[in-house]
Design a protein around this motif. Structure first.
Motif, PDB file in Angstrom:
ATOM      1  N   PHE A  54      -3.886  -5.340   8.433  1.00  0.00           N
ATOM      2  CA  PHE A  54      -4.438  -4.024   8.112  1.00  0.00           C
ATOM      3  C   PHE A  54      -4.941  -3.428   9.427  1.00  0.00           C
ATOM      4  CE2 PHE A  54      -4.311  -6.077   4.104  1.00  0.00           C
ATOM      5  CZ  PHE A  54      -4.227  -5.075   3.150  1.00  0.00           C
ATOM      6  N   PRO A  71      -1.568  -0.557   6.568  1.00  0.00           N
ATOM      7  CA  PRO A  71      -1.260  -1.944   6.196  1.00  0.00           C
ATOM      8  C   PRO A  71       0.194  -2.258   6.542  1.00  0.00           C
ATOM      9  CG  PRO A  71      -2.231  -0.703   4.354  1.00  0.00           C
ATOM     10  CD  PRO A  71      -1.803   0.288   5.394  1.00  0.00           C
ATOM     11  N   CYS A 104       2.237  -1.566   1.735  1.00  0.00           N
ATOM     12  CA  CYS A 104       2.002  -1.191   0.338  1.00  0.00           C
ATOM     13  C   CYS A 104       3.246  -1.394  -0.512  1.00  0.00           C
ATOM     14  CB  CYS A 104       1.526   0.256   0.257  1.00  0.00           C
ATOM     15  SG  CYS A 104      -0.129   0.503   0.931  1.00  0.00           S
ATOM     16  N   LEU A 109       1.816  -8.590   0.707  1.00  0.00           N
ATOM     17  CA  LEU A 109       0.576  -7.926   1.112  1.00  0.00           C
ATOM     18  C   LEU A 109      -0.215  -7.441  -0.098  1.00  0.00           C
ATOM     19  CD1 LEU A 109      -0.211  -5.562   3.995  1.00  0.00           C
ATOM     20  CD2 LEU A 109      -0.625  -4.739   1.680  1.00  0.00           C
ATOM     21  N   SER A 113      -3.936  -8.549  -1.046  1.00  0.00           N
ATOM     22  CA  SER A 113      -4.990  -7.533  -1.079  1.00  0.00           C
ATOM     23  C   SER A 113      -5.803  -7.645  -2.364  1.00  0.00           C
ATOM     24  CB  SER A 113      -4.380  -6.132  -0.967  1.00  0.00           C
ATOM     25  OG  SER A 113      -3.694  -5.970   0.242  1.00  0.00           O
ATOM     26  N   ARG A 138     -16.152  -6.962   0.292  1.00  0.00           N
ATOM     27  CA  ARG A 138     -15.337  -6.700  -0.890  1.00  0.00           C
ATOM     28  C   ARG A 138     -16.204  -6.871  -2.135  1.00  0.00           C
ATOM     29  NH1 ARG A 138     -16.413 -10.933  -3.820  1.00  0.00           N
ATOM     30  NH2 ARG A 138     -14.694 -10.289  -5.164  1.00  0.00           N
ATOM     31  N   VAL A 173      -5.308   3.049  -1.777  1.00  0.00           N
ATOM     32  CA  VAL A 173      -5.387   2.716  -0.357  1.00  0.00           C
ATOM     33  C   VAL A 173      -5.724   4.001   0.384  1.00  0.00           C
ATOM     34  CG1 VAL A 173      -4.183   1.762   1.642  1.00  0.00           C
ATOM     35  CG2 VAL A 173      -3.679   0.891  -0.658  1.00  0.00           C
ATOM     36  N   MET A 212     -10.001   0.374   0.650  1.00  0.00           N
ATOM     37  CA  MET A 212      -9.268   0.310  -0.618  1.00  0.00           C
ATOM     38  C   MET A 212     -10.268   0.344  -1.763  1.00  0.00           C
ATOM     39  SD  MET A 212      -6.292  -2.534   0.163  1.00  0.00           S
ATOM     40  CE  MET A 212      -7.374  -3.772   0.895  1.00  0.00           C
TER      41      MET A 212
END
Length: 217
Positions: A54, A71, A104, A109, A113, A138, A173, A212
């Motif tokens: 990222f 990303p 994405c 990925l 994520s 997060r 995103v 995100m």
């Protein structure tokens, strides 16, 4: 954790992105951005095959300095059915030819994520091997995200990229990053999950934003 190779890249990542960014609907600048790498982090592919990064890049062509989240995945062979998501190819001084994708569209990925949001994956330093990145924060307040059979179907618009996610959620995103004063940055009301971090500002300060956001559809 993945080993980071410090070697030559031809072309560089920012050179690849300078050609690709102006083709995106969320891009805000002119036809020839001047990009600098400002920060970011990595995730590990459990299979050890795909590089996941990222990257925050800053367009310095105007005094406002717009920061973009890109990303990316790096593969040793083309990803089947993802030609439309190819950012370009580069020659890696150790690994040879690498295919670089808009992450994405890459199921590896996207799965990692969502695992990061759920607390099952660890963000790692962008340029240092075997080092967690503790600046990355997060949260996840919803049900555990079951990813079996999940395939990403991203959609780009001026506000970024949105991906339908498991359990009736949507992963947004944020491609154009909007720095906030909070440290750590907090998700907007109604979010059921998020990822946030900081990157280098023009005066040596740290800029921070939510990268995100996971919401109910």
């Amino acid at each position: 954790m993945a080993v980071i190779h410090h070697t030559t890249l031809r072309p560089s990542k920012t050179e690849l992105l300078a050609d690709w960014l102006p083709t995106r609907p969320w891009y805000r600048g002119g036809p020839a951005p001047e990009l600098e790498k400002s920060g970011g982090f990595r995730l590990d592919d459990p299979e050890g095959e795909v590089g996941i990064e990222f990257m925050v890049v800053t367009d310095t062509t105007s005094p406002e300095r717009t920061a973009y989240l890109t990303p990316l995945t790096y593969r040793g062979a083309p990803l089947e059915g993802a030609g439309h998501a190819l950012v370009g190819t580069l020659e890696h001084g150790v690994l040879g030819k690498r295919w670089v994708y808009d992450g994405c569209h890459d199921p590896v990925l996207v799965a990692e994520s969502l695992a990061l949001i759920a607390g099952r994956a660890q963000a790692v330093a962008q340029s240092v091997s075997d080092t967690p990145d503790h600046e990355v924060t997060r949260s996840c307040t919803g049900a555990p995200l079951a990813l079996a059979g999940f395939a990403p179907e991203p959609a780009d618009d001026r506000d970024g990229t949105r991906l339908p996610a498991p359990h009736g959620t949507v992963l947004h995103v944020h491609r154009v990053l909007d720095p906030v004063a909070e440290n750590p940055p907090l998700p907007s009301p109604g979010a059921v999950g998020h990822v946030a971090t900081g990157w280098a500002g023009p005066d040596g300060d740290r800029l921070r934003a939510v990268l995100m956001t996971l919401r109910a559809a």
